[in-house]
Design a protein around this motif. Structure first.
Motif, PDB file in Angstrom:
ATOM      1  N   TRP A  94       0.851  -1.198   0.000  1.00 25.11           N
ATOM      2  CA  TRP A  94       0.000   0.000   0.000  1.00 25.11           C
ATOM      3  C   TRP A  94       0.889   1.252   0.000  1.00 25.11           C
ATOM      4  CZ3 TRP A  94      -3.512   2.864  -1.464  1.00 25.11           C
ATOM      5  CH2 TRP A  94      -4.201   3.814  -0.706  1.00 25.11           C
ATOM      6  N   ARG A 139       1.276   4.157  -3.087  1.00 23.03           N
ATOM      7  CA  ARG A 139       1.161   5.609  -2.891  1.00 23.03           C
ATOM      8  C   ARG A 139       2.452   6.332  -3.272  1.00 23.03           C
ATOM      9  NH1 ARG A 139       0.060   6.465   2.770  1.00 23.03           N
ATOM     10  NH2 ARG A 139       0.867   4.392   3.092  1.00 23.03           N
ATOM     11  N   ARG A 141       2.723   6.453  -7.098  1.00 21.48           N
ATOM     12  CA  ARG A 141       1.853   7.486  -7.669  1.00 21.48           C
ATOM     13  C   ARG A 141       2.439   8.863  -7.411  1.00 21.48           C
ATOM     14  NH1 ARG A 141      -4.240   6.817  -7.197  1.00 21.48           N
ATOM     15  NH2 ARG A 141      -3.852   5.655  -9.099  1.00 21.48           N
ATOM     16  N   GLU A 148     -10.824   1.443   1.551  1.00 25.74           N
ATOM     17  CA  GLU A 148     -10.104   2.711   1.371  1.00 25.74           C
ATOM     18  C   GLU A 148      -9.206   2.638   0.138  1.00 25.74           C
ATOM     19  OE1 GLU A 148      -6.350   4.977   3.521  1.00 25.74           O
ATOM     20  OE2 GLU A 148      -7.599   3.666   4.741  1.00 25.74           O
ATOM     21  N   ILE A 149      -8.531   1.512  -0.029  1.00 25.71           N
ATOM     22  CA  ILE A 149      -7.636   1.348  -1.174  1.00 25.71           C
ATOM     23  C   ILE A 149      -8.429   1.296  -2.477  1.00 25.71           C
ATOM     24  CG2 ILE A 149      -5.983  -0.227  -2.265  1.00 25.71           C
ATOM     25  CD1 ILE A 149      -5.110  -0.947   0.664  1.00 25.71           C
ATOM     26  N   TRP A 191      -9.428   4.726  -3.349  1.00 28.32           N
ATOM     27  CA  TRP A 191      -8.246   5.463  -3.845  1.00 28.32           C
ATOM     28  C   TRP A 191      -7.989   5.110  -5.304  1.00 28.32           C
ATOM     29  CZ3 TRP A 191      -3.243   3.698  -5.226  1.00 28.32           C
ATOM     30  CH2 TRP A 191      -2.236   4.654  -5.240  1.00 28.32           C
TER      31      TRP A 191
END
Length: 132
Positions: free
Chosen positions: A83, A87, A90, A121-122, A125
């Motif tokens: 995870w 992030r 990105r 949540e992921i 996203w």
């Protein structure tokens, strides 16, 4: 550990400083514990990422994942690392394909281990940033 507590409290500069000291200590040892190495590198990467430096976070996060691969097991640690790597990728302008693979695997691991809120949540996203 104190660095992990500071990380959880949003005290990222303090956590980063302590993780850097821990990494230096580990590097001075002839045979550092692989689990400790992985946890220190993970914390270093997470603190760096939270401070808005995703490009710098990639190296310790990737190294932590390598240590985790050697250790085996620890699925929630793997989920956390994947995870964070998604992030960081990105934020650093990395490969959308790679970051989506990391995020999807992370979400699956979280869901498999009862952390459905994090998995959702992921997915949110990922859906918020659908490529055109």
């Amino acid at each position: 550990n104190l660095a992990e507590a500071w990380l959880g409290q949003g005290r990222y500069e303090e956590a980063l400083s302590l993780y850097e000291a821990l990494r230096s200590d580990l590097e001075a040892r002839t045979e550092p514990d692989p689990l400790t190495q992985m946890l220190v590198l993970k914390g270093l990467g997470l603190a760096t990422l939270e401070l808005g430096r995703p490009t710098q976070a990639l190296s310790p996060l990737t190294a932590a994942l390598g240590h985790l691969d050697a250790l085996g097991g620890l699925p929630l640690e793997r989920a956390d690392l994947l995870w964070a790597l998604a992030r960081a990728e990105r934020g650093a302008g990395g490969s959308e394909t790679v970051l989506r693979q990391h995020a999807a695997r992370s979400a699956a691991l979280y869901a498999e281990h009862g952390r459905t809120e994090r998995a959702e949540e992921i997915h949110a996203w990922l859906n918020a940033a659908e490529p055109d």
